[in-house]
Design an enzyme around this catalytic site. Structure first.
Site, PDB file in Angstrom:
ATOM      1  CG  HIS A 181     -24.463  32.428 -12.058  1.00 28.80           C
ATOM      2  ND1 HIS A 181     -23.969  31.524 -12.965  1.00 28.80           N
ATOM      3  CD2 HIS A 181     -25.607  32.923 -12.612  1.00 28.80           C
ATOM      4  CE1 HIS A 181     -24.762  31.475 -14.021  1.00 28.80           C
ATOM      5  NE2 HIS A 181     -25.759  32.313 -13.830  1.00 28.80           N
ATOM      6  N   GLY A 203      -9.202  16.701 -27.808  1.00 28.33           N
ATOM      7  CA  GLY A 203      -7.743  16.740 -27.696  1.00 28.33           C
ATOM      8  C   GLY A 203      -7.201  17.878 -26.858  1.00 28.33           C
ATOM      9  CG  ASP A 205     -25.222  37.771  -9.347  1.00 25.25           C
ATOM     10  OD1 ASP A 205     -25.839  37.518  -8.300  1.00 25.25           O
ATOM     11  OD2 ASP A 205     -25.608  37.406 -10.468  1.00 25.25           O
ATOM     12  CG  ASP A 249     -20.050  28.369 -13.517  1.00 23.49           C
ATOM     13  OD1 ASP A 249     -20.671  27.381 -13.069  1.00 23.49           O
ATOM     14  OD2 ASP A 249     -20.462  29.534 -13.415  1.00 23.49           O
ATOM     15  CG  ASP A 252     -19.847  30.867 -10.385  1.00 27.38           C
ATOM     16  OD1 ASP A 252     -18.660  31.169 -10.585  1.00 27.38           O
ATOM     17  OD2 ASP A 252     -20.791  31.379 -11.012  1.00 27.38           O
ATOM     18  CG  ASP A 253     -15.522  30.088 -11.859  1.00 26.60           C
ATOM     19  OD1 ASP A 253     -16.014  29.709 -12.936  1.00 26.60           O
ATOM     20  OD2 ASP A 253     -15.632  31.247 -11.412  1.00 26.60           O
ATOM     21  CE  LYS A 282     -16.705  39.550 -18.034  1.00 24.13           C
ATOM     22  NZ  LYS A 282     -17.135  40.174 -19.287  1.00 24.13           N
ATOM     23  CG  ASP A 283     -14.684  35.331 -20.348  1.00 25.40           C
ATOM     24  OD1 ASP A 283     -15.532  34.717 -20.984  1.00 25.40           O
ATOM     25  OD2 ASP A 283     -14.579  36.573 -20.340  1.00 25.40           O
ATOM     26  CE1 TYR A 331     -18.401  38.939 -29.146  1.00 22.79           C
ATOM     27  CE2 TYR A 331     -17.638  41.046 -28.263  1.00 22.79           C
ATOM     28  CZ  TYR A 331     -17.644  40.094 -29.273  1.00 22.79           C
ATOM     29  OH  TYR A 331     -16.912  40.306 -30.404  1.00 22.79           O
ATOM     30  CE1 TYR A 360     -21.703  37.296 -19.871  1.00 24.32           C
ATOM     31  CE2 TYR A 360     -23.718  36.290 -19.040  1.00 24.32           C
ATOM     32  CZ  TYR A 360     -22.475  36.856 -18.825  1.00 24.32           C
ATOM     33  OH  TYR A 360     -21.998  36.971 -17.545  1.00 24.32           O
ATOM     34  CD  GLN A 392     -22.137  29.545 -16.799  1.00 25.44           C
ATOM     35  OE1 GLN A 392     -23.174  29.894 -16.250  1.00 25.44           O
ATOM     36  NE2 GLN A 392     -20.963  30.082 -16.532  1.00 25.44           N
TER      37      GLN A 392
END
Ligand code: F6R
Ligand code: MG
Ligand code: MG
Length: 389
Positions: free
Chosen positions: A22, A107, A290, A15, A56-57, A235-236, A351, A232, A98
């Site tokens: 978002h 690497g 969201d 993202d 949003d990714d 989100k992953d 988190y 935070y 972000q």
């Protein structure tokens, strides 16, 4: 006879900023990343690529001959994200840059913010793959569907009927808190697999192999940004690659678990449970609170490294009822507002920014005389303490 070369499929996402909060990737950032990958293709570093988005990714889908974790491919992805982030900053997009947690590439993009799913294989004469991309949720969201695809005969008829699948699959499960993994075999160790992956915030199905010949069948990105950054940072939102057909589950068996919109962690502020809604790509934009969390499935054929496709697999009326159920669940669970189990439990909220809010209350508590302090097990250590070292 010369050996057939191996093809690597790399899906690397980040993202790097989006439009209207978002919400959705801006086309100019897609164009910026496309330019970098097109140059790499013309130089022969990658064979083919497809740049796209899920909400949003920004998603980079690449094929090449360099294998998994290849520094030059990771550097290429990093540069594409950097260029896209530059555009995002120019346009004043929200949360520009972000997921690029570091200023310098070292690497491997792992640990720097982006999510990575990569697999290497010798192409079969026809090599169908499904790429899943989710928004507003975490990697463990794929635990339930991966289990059902590769271990549940009520989902995957091929486990019973097809001799090539009948021996079952091996699950490599990654413990994100301890950075260790364990490989367990289905169907024999199915209950042990579930005992772990039923805790999706910690134990994540990372890779799946066909037991018969150890062929890679699936891979999931396991990066958890909050754990990497210690705070935070969004989100992953995970990605996954699954091989289909001719000795692997059929495309329909791979999509089938998503007909149940199971509850996942994510949604607003990465702090809420909500149903995972399978959508065509045009609906992979999270608006309501969201969310609710979305998942897109793109199907490709890989031919000599070329990506043929995509087919937008959830663009099917057969998933309409799932989407409707997801809306009903969303309505229902939203009515809990800031209460659990809509809001995540305290161990996950560590988190988020909630601890900063609670900090100011810490001196306001007064010890109640005669009340003992309970010995509550600590989430992250409880399994270790009970002998799961
Ligand atoms: C969830 C997500 C959003 C944001 C929320 C607040 O993964 O990205 O729900 O957490 O919009 O965002 P900020 O803190 O940037 O205002
Ligand atoms: Mg975002
Ligand atoms: Mg996202």
């Amino acid at each position: 006879m010369s050996e057939k070369p191996k093809t690597t499929v790399s899906v690397i996402k980040a993202d790097i900023g989006s439009l209207a909060g978002h919400h959705i990737v801006h086309p100019d950032t897609i164009a910026a990343a496309t330019k970098i990958l097109a140059e790499a293709k013309s130089k022969g570093l990658i064979i083919d690529f497809y740049v796209t988005n899920a909400g949003d990714d920004l998603q980079l889908i690449m094929t090449h001959r360099k294998g998994v974790d290849a520094p030059e491919i990771h550097e290429l992805a990093w540069n594409a994200f950097k260029e896209a982030a530059k555009v995002a900053k120019e346009l004043g997009l929200y949360a520009a840059g972000q997921d690029l947690l570091s200023d310098a590439f070292s690497g491997n993009v792992r640990g720097l913010g982006p999510g990575v799913a990569e697999m290497e294989f010798v192409e079969r004469p026809a090599e169908p793959i499904v790429i899943f991309m989710a928004d507003k949720t975490e990697p463990g969201a794929f635990n339930l569907p991966m289990f059902r695809i590769f271990a549940d005969p009520f989902n995957t008829a091929g486990l019973i009927i097809d001799p090539r699948l009948h021996d079952g699959f091996k699950f490599e499960i990654f413990d994100v808190f301890e950075g260790r993994s364990v490989t367990l075999s289905a169907p024999e160790e199915m209950y042990d697999i579930i005992a772990l992956i039923g805790t999706p915030a910690r134990y994540i199905v990372r890779r799946i192999y066909r037991k018969k010949d150890n062929e890679i069948a699936a891979v999931v990105s396991v990066e958890r940004l909050n754990l990497i950054a210690g705070r935070y940072v969004g989100k992953d939102d995970p990605v996954a690659i699954v091989r289909a057909q001719s000795g692997f589950p059929a495309v329909g068996e791979i999509l089938e678990p998503f007909a149940f919109p199971h509850l996942v962690a994510g949604w607003m502020r990465g702090s809420h449970h909500g149903p995972l809604m399978p959508v065509p790509q045009r609906y992979a934009k999270c608006t309501r609170f969201d969310g609710p969390p979305r998942v897109v499935a793109l199907g490709f054929q890989v031919k000599n490294g070329r990506l043929i496709g995509p087919a937008d697999l959830f663009d099917d009326v057969a998933f309409d009822e799932t989407r409707r159920t997801a809306q009903l669940i969303a309505d229902y669970i939203r009515r809990h507002g800031p209460f659990m189990p809509h809001r995540l439990g305290p161990e996950e909220m560590e988190y988020t920014t909630l601890p900063q809010v609670l900090e100011k209350l810490k001196d306001r508590f007064i010890k109640v005389k005669g009340e003992p302090k309970a010995k509550a097990p600590k989430f992250r250590t409880e399994l270790l303490e009970s002998g799961h070292e």
